[in-house]
Each structure stands twice: as structure tokens, then as C-alpha cells.
Design a protein around this motif. Sequence first.
Motif, PDB file in Angstrom:
ATOM      1  N   ALA A 104       0.821  -1.205   0.000  1.00 32.25           N
ATOM      2  CA  ALA A 104       0.000   0.000   0.000  1.00 32.25           C
ATOM      3  C   ALA A 104       0.857   1.258   0.000  1.00 32.25           C
ATOM      4  N   VAL A 105       1.946   1.247   0.768  1.00 30.86           N
ATOM      5  CA  VAL A 105       2.839   2.412   0.809  1.00 30.86           C
ATOM      6  C   VAL A 105       3.512   2.635  -0.533  1.00 30.86           C
ATOM      7  N   VAL A 106       4.031   1.544  -1.123  1.00 29.14           N
ATOM      8  CA  VAL A 106       4.741   1.676  -2.407  1.00 29.14           C
ATOM      9  C   VAL A 106       3.806   2.183  -3.501  1.00 29.14           C
ATOM     10  N   THR A 107       2.625   1.580  -3.615  1.00 27.98           N
ATOM     11  CA  THR A 107       1.684   2.024  -4.652  1.00 27.98           C
ATOM     12  C   THR A 107       1.171   3.429  -4.378  1.00 27.98           C
ATOM     13  N   GLY A 108       1.084   3.821  -3.095  1.00 33.27           N
ATOM     14  CA  GLY A 108       0.690   5.190  -2.781  1.00 33.27           C
ATOM     15  C   GLY A 108       1.737   6.194  -3.221  1.00 33.27           C
ATOM     16  N   ILE A 109       3.027   5.860  -3.040  1.00 32.99           N
ATOM     17  CA  ILE A 109       4.101   6.748  -3.483  1.00 32.99           C
ATOM     18  C   ILE A 109       4.109   6.872  -4.998  1.00 32.99           C
ATOM     19  N   LEU A 110       3.791   5.775  -5.692  1.00 27.91           N
ATOM     20  CA  LEU A 110       3.760   5.791  -7.157  1.00 27.91           C
ATOM     21  C   LEU A 110       2.470   6.386  -7.714  1.00 27.91           C
ATOM     22  N   LEU A 111       1.614   6.927  -6.832  1.00 27.84           N
ATOM     23  CA  LEU A 111       0.337   7.551  -7.214  1.00 27.84           C
ATOM     24  C   LEU A 111      -0.616   6.551  -7.865  1.00 27.84           C
ATOM     25  N   LEU A 112      -0.473   5.274  -7.534  1.00 28.98           N
ATOM     26  CA  LEU A 112      -1.463   4.276  -7.953  1.00 28.98           C
ATOM     27  C   LEU A 112      -2.532   4.228  -6.861  1.00 28.98           C
ATOM     28  N   SER A 113      -3.271   5.306  -6.769  1.00 24.19           N
ATOM     29  CA  SER A 113      -4.153   5.529  -5.618  1.00 24.19           C
ATOM     30  C   SER A 113      -5.176   4.421  -5.395  1.00 24.19           C
ATOM     31  N   PRO A 114      -5.918   3.960  -6.433  1.00 22.70           N
ATOM     32  CA  PRO A 114      -6.908   2.911  -6.165  1.00 22.70           C
ATOM     33  C   PRO A 114      -6.286   1.647  -5.598  1.00 22.70           C
ATOM     34  N   VAL A 115      -5.121   1.251  -6.118  1.00 22.57           N
ATOM     35  CA  VAL A 115      -4.449   0.049  -5.616  1.00 22.57           C
ATOM     36  C   VAL A 115      -4.003   0.257  -4.172  1.00 22.57           C
ATOM     37  N   ALA A 116      -3.441   1.432  -3.871  1.00 23.27           N
ATOM     38  CA  ALA A 116      -2.981   1.717  -2.514  1.00 23.27           C
ATOM     39  C   ALA A 116      -4.139   1.700  -1.517  1.00 23.27           C
ATOM     40  N   ILE A 117      -5.283   2.230  -1.906  1.00 23.24           N
ATOM     41  CA  ILE A 117      -6.438   2.260  -1.011  1.00 23.24           C
ATOM     42  C   ILE A 117      -6.940   0.848  -0.731  1.00 23.24           C
ATOM     43  N   VAL A 118      -7.028   0.025  -1.766  1.00 24.59           N
ATOM     44  CA  VAL A 118      -7.504  -1.352  -1.585  1.00 24.59           C
ATOM     45  C   VAL A 118      -6.546  -2.139  -0.700  1.00 24.59           C
ATOM     46  N   LEU A 119      -5.239  -2.065  -0.999  1.00 21.67           N
ATOM     47  CA  LEU A 119      -4.257  -2.800  -0.192  1.00 21.67           C
ATOM     48  C   LEU A 119      -4.234  -2.292   1.242  1.00 21.67           C
ATOM     49  N   GLY A 120      -4.360  -0.980   1.428  1.00 22.26           N
ATOM     50  CA  GLY A 120      -4.361  -0.436   2.777  1.00 22.26           C
ATOM     51  C   GLY A 120      -5.527  -0.919   3.611  1.00 22.26           C
ATOM     52  N   HIS A 121      -6.713  -0.962   3.008  1.00 22.89           N
ATOM     53  CA  HIS A 121      -7.883  -1.435   3.758  1.00 22.89           C
ATOM     54  C   HIS A 121      -7.788  -2.943   4.036  1.00 22.89           C
ATOM     55  N   LEU A 122      -7.264  -3.711   3.091  1.00 26.95           N
ATOM     56  CA  LEU A 122      -7.072  -5.142   3.345  1.00 26.95           C
ATOM     57  C   LEU A 122      -6.084  -5.359   4.478  1.00 26.95           C
ATOM     58  N   ALA A 123      -4.991  -4.582   4.482  1.00 20.26           N
ATOM     59  CA  ALA A 123      -4.004  -4.716   5.554  1.00 20.26           C
ATOM     60  C   ALA A 123      -4.590  -4.315   6.901  1.00 20.26           C
ATOM     61  N   LEU A 124      -5.395  -3.267   6.941  1.00 17.43           N
ATOM     62  CA  LEU A 124      -6.024  -2.851   8.193  1.00 17.43           C
ATOM     63  C   LEU A 124      -7.001  -3.902   8.707  1.00 17.43           C
ATOM     64  N   ARG A 125      -7.745  -4.501   7.792  1.00 18.03           N
ATOM     65  CA  ARG A 125      -8.701  -5.525   8.199  1.00 18.03           C
ATOM     66  C   ARG A 125      -7.991  -6.725   8.807  1.00 18.03           C
ATOM     67  N   ARG A 126      -6.855  -7.115   8.204  1.00 19.33           N
ATOM     68  CA  ARG A 126      -6.134  -8.290   8.708  1.00 19.33           C
ATOM     69  C   ARG A 126      -5.290  -7.971   9.932  1.00 19.33           C
ATOM     70  N   ALA A 127      -5.076  -6.683  10.220  1.00 18.35           N
ATOM     71  CA  ALA A 127      -4.243  -6.291  11.353  1.00 18.35           C
ATOM     72  C   ALA A 127      -5.054  -5.890  12.580  1.00 18.35           C
ATOM     73  N   LYS A 128      -6.360  -6.162  12.592  1.00 20.57           N
ATOM     74  CA  LYS A 128      -7.199  -5.734  13.717  1.00 20.57           C
ATOM     75  C   LYS A 128      -6.772  -6.380  15.027  1.00 20.57           C
ATOM     76  N   ARG A 129      -6.288  -7.622  14.960  1.00 26.47           N
ATOM     77  CA  ARG A 129      -5.918  -8.333  16.181  1.00 26.47           C
ATOM     78  C   ARG A 129      -4.420  -8.332  16.412  1.00 26.47           C
ATOM     79  N   ARG A 130      -3.723  -7.424  15.761  1.00 24.38           N
ATOM     80  CA  ARG A 130      -2.273  -7.350  15.909  1.00 24.38           C
ATOM     81  C   ARG A 130      -1.896  -6.108  16.716  1.00 24.38           C
ATOM     82  N   PRO A 131      -0.633  -6.030  17.190  1.00 31.56           N
ATOM     83  CA  PRO A 131      -0.200  -4.826  17.911  1.00 31.56           C
ATOM     84  C   PRO A 131      -0.268  -3.583  17.035  1.00 31.56           C
ATOM     85  N   ALA A 132      -0.215  -2.440  17.681  1.00 34.08           N
ATOM     86  CA  ALA A 132      -0.352  -1.181  16.948  1.00 34.08           C
ATOM     87  C   ALA A 132       0.745  -1.010  15.910  1.00 34.08           C
ATOM     88  N   GLN A 133       1.943  -1.536  16.173  1.00 35.05           N
ATOM     89  CA  GLN A 133       3.048  -1.369  15.238  1.00 35.05           C
ATOM     90  C   GLN A 133       2.761  -2.043  13.905  1.00 35.05           C
TER      91      GLN A 133
END
Length: 213
Positions: free
Chosen positions: A55-84
Motif C-alpha cells: 500500500a505504501v509503495v503504490t501510494g508513493i507511485l500515485l497508484l491511488s486505487p491500488v494503494a487504497i484497496v491494499l491499505g484497507h485489506l491490511a487494516l482488516r487483517r491487522a485488527k488483532r495485531r499490535p499497533a506497530q
Amino acid sequence: METGKSTSGEQPTSGWPLAEAEPRPEEAQSAEVPTPGEGPGSGERSSVDGLGLGAVVTGILLLSPVAIVLGHLALRRAKRRPAQSRTLAIAGTILGYLGLLVTVGAVVAYTTTLGPELDRASADAHAQADVTAVGNAVAVALESDATLPEVAVADGSYTVGDTELEALLDGERTLELTGTSRTDWCVELGYESGDLSTVSYVGTAGFRDAACA
């Protein structure tokens, strides 16, 4: 005097240290084997970090739709993980939305301001090229005949006597040749798609960004 006996229930002691009791097999196994999904090599943790990094890499490359999708998937899978473990996911999602806003703003700016300005500048440049070509054709025609040739606007072209010239300028155009001799003449081109609206070519001076005097 007796030795080797204890008093008050104390255990007999000697000069050798007592050996520590070894842990039972089941205790050692439970201490050494981490719980699935909690160890440092957990496959789930690495997949969450991979999505956040993507998500970070695609966001830097201005591939905004891909970055948004990957970011939300990562957040969903990280709900039960530490804040880091959510840091990359949050950063990638923010970059995705920021890139989307920048893209939308650039498109709006181009369509409302920059685009029309570029179109008008292009029309002025094409008008200059067209009137110069017509003026040169008039000069060539006057070399063999002192009479001013007929000029006209055709569909996608201009005519100077029997010569046809390709037009670069699009849209509504007007063309007029005035003068009295081989040296005293002026071609005037009018159009509506640029900032100048009228350009001319004078036999003795060449191109002018104004109408014939």
C-alpha cells in the motif's frame, strides 16, 4: 560427638551443591514451541506487513486505487495485531487517498484552466503558421504576375490562386488579401479559437500578431 545428623528437621548437608530438578518433558515442550500465529516467523504477520508495504509503495507511485484497496485489506487483517503492525497499512491508506485527491485536483485544474489556455495558445501558433504559408504563396504568385491572386478558405485548407495549402488551424476562419502592388499587400487571417483572434502577413514586414493596418 556425632556427625551427619540434623536437628530440628533440617536436611543433612554436605560440601557438594544440590542438583536442580530437570523439567518434565511436557513442560519443556510447551516452553519451546510457540503458539501458532504468535511467533516471530508467523506467516500471518508477514502477510499483513506485505500488504501494508504494498500500500505504501503504490501510494508513493500515485497508484491511488491500488494503494487504497491494499491499505484497507491490511487494516482488516491487522485488527488483532499490535499497533506497530498497523503503521504501514495506515500510511499506505493515507497516501492512497492523498494521491486520489491530487489526481482529481489536477484533472479539474486542467479541464477548467490549463487545458483551455493550452488550446488557445496552440490555435495562435497554428494561425501564425497558416498566415505565413499563405503570405509566402502570395509572394511567389506575385513574382510571375503583378496582379494580386485570389485567396479563399476551404475545408481544411486555403487556396492562393491555383495553389492549395493545408490548414493547421481548426474552426471558423476568414482570409483576406488587400494591396495595390507587388510590395504593398497584406494577408489577414481571422479566427475565434485563440487569444489573438486576428493575425496578418505584410509583404514588406512579414508576420504580425495584429490585423492589417
